[in-house]
Design an enzyme around this catalytic site. Structure first.
Site, PDB file in Angstrom:
ATOM      1  CE  LYS A   1      -4.378   0.830   2.423  1.00 28.53           C
ATOM      2  NZ  LYS A   1      -5.020   0.624   3.731  1.00 28.53           N
TER       3      LYS A   1
HETATM    4  O1  G3P Z   1      -9.416   1.698   4.730  1.00 28.10           O
HETATM    5  C1  G3P Z   1      -9.171   2.973   5.211  1.00 28.10           C
HETATM    6  C2  G3P Z   1      -9.731   3.121   6.564  1.00 28.10           C
HETATM    7  O2  G3P Z   1      -8.996   2.378   7.499  1.00 28.10           O
HETATM    8  C3  G3P Z   1      -9.897   4.522   7.002  1.00 28.10           C
HETATM    9  O3  G3P Z   1     -11.093   4.544   7.644  1.00 28.10           O
HETATM   10  O4  G3P Z   1     -12.817   5.398   9.142  1.00 28.10           O
HETATM   11  O5  G3P Z   1     -10.405   6.012   9.512  1.00 28.10           O
HETATM   12  O6  G3P Z   1     -11.669   6.969   7.610  1.00 28.10           O
HETATM   13  P1  G3P Z   1     -11.511   5.812   8.530  1.00 28.10           P
END
Ligand code: G3P
Length: 217
Positions: A83
């Site tokens: 990634k």
């Molecule tokens: O896959 C990306 C994710 O981990 C981010 O999620 O909820 O932190 O925006 P969030």
């Protein structure tokens, strides 16, 4: 639509994997921090548990160091997807790593132009962050639809991996739009089973079964 689980919690992955719900796993530095474990050790354990792609994120910011980190992460297992962030250096690293035959997930995508660049750089996955756009009163799902349209217009093979998913509604909307993959926290995947009318209907069936004296085994 494939389901990836967005976590480094191996117990949660095992629970969903047993139900056939895990087509892959995504992690990032924040999820590794939450797990409290060493990145190489926990990532190896996850790769041994699931056969699909497991995203492990570089931490360097310059292309050369990202490539070195990506090569090291890719040594963990054959199903590693390296990634990299959607920066110019991340795109350079993406091109080098994909040319070497490694899977690359380009993350932190917030615009259709960024997704177009990632596809041109040969990304295996592009990760548009829906929830974080919604947080800014922007439309995360509209971005998924825009990328779908652009990729289909030109036959780009990069998989749209909808990320930053916060609700069960995001999952069904992504499936309607045609995202190739959605990665969600375990709790969101489990919440997809919930419906108030299911609970209500089941309450009634339980009461009636009791009244009828039904016994099956
Ligand atoms: O896959 C990306 C994710 O981990 C981010 O999620 O909820 O932190 O925006 P969030």
């Amino acid at each position: 639509m494939k389901f990836f689980v967005d976590t480094a919690d191996t117990d949660a992955i095992a629970e969903l994997n047993a139900l056939g719900m895990v087509d892959g796993v995504t992690t990032n530095p924040s999820l590794i921090l939450k797990s409290g474990r060493d990145i190489l050790e926990v990532t190896k354990e996850i790769c041994d548990m699931v056969s699909g792609p497991v995203s492990a994120e570089v931490i360097a910011l310059d292309a050369e160091s990202m490539i070195a980190e990506g090569r090291k992460l890719a040594e963990i297992a054959e199903n590693i997807a390296v990634k990299v962030p959607l920066t110019w250096d991340g795109l350079k690293a993406c091109k080098v790593l994909t040319d070497e035959g490694k899977m690359v997930n380009v993350t932190l995508c917030f615009s259709a132009n960024q997704a177009l660049l990632a596809a041109k750089a040969g990304a295996t996955f592009i990760s548009p962050f829906i929830g974080r756009l919604d947080d800014l009163n922007m439309d995360g799902l509209e971005l998924i639809a825009d990328i779908r349209e652009i990729y289909d217009n030109y036959g780009f093979e990069t998989n749209i991996l909808a990320a930053s998913i916060r609700s069960a509604n995001h999952m069904s909307e992504c499936a309607k739009i045609g995202a190739d993959v959605a990665t969600a926290p375990p709790g969101v995947i489990k919440a997809m089973a919930n419906h108030v009318l299911t609970d209500k209907g089941l309450d009634q069936f339980v009461k009636d079964a009791k009244q009828a004296g039904i016994k099956i085994v």
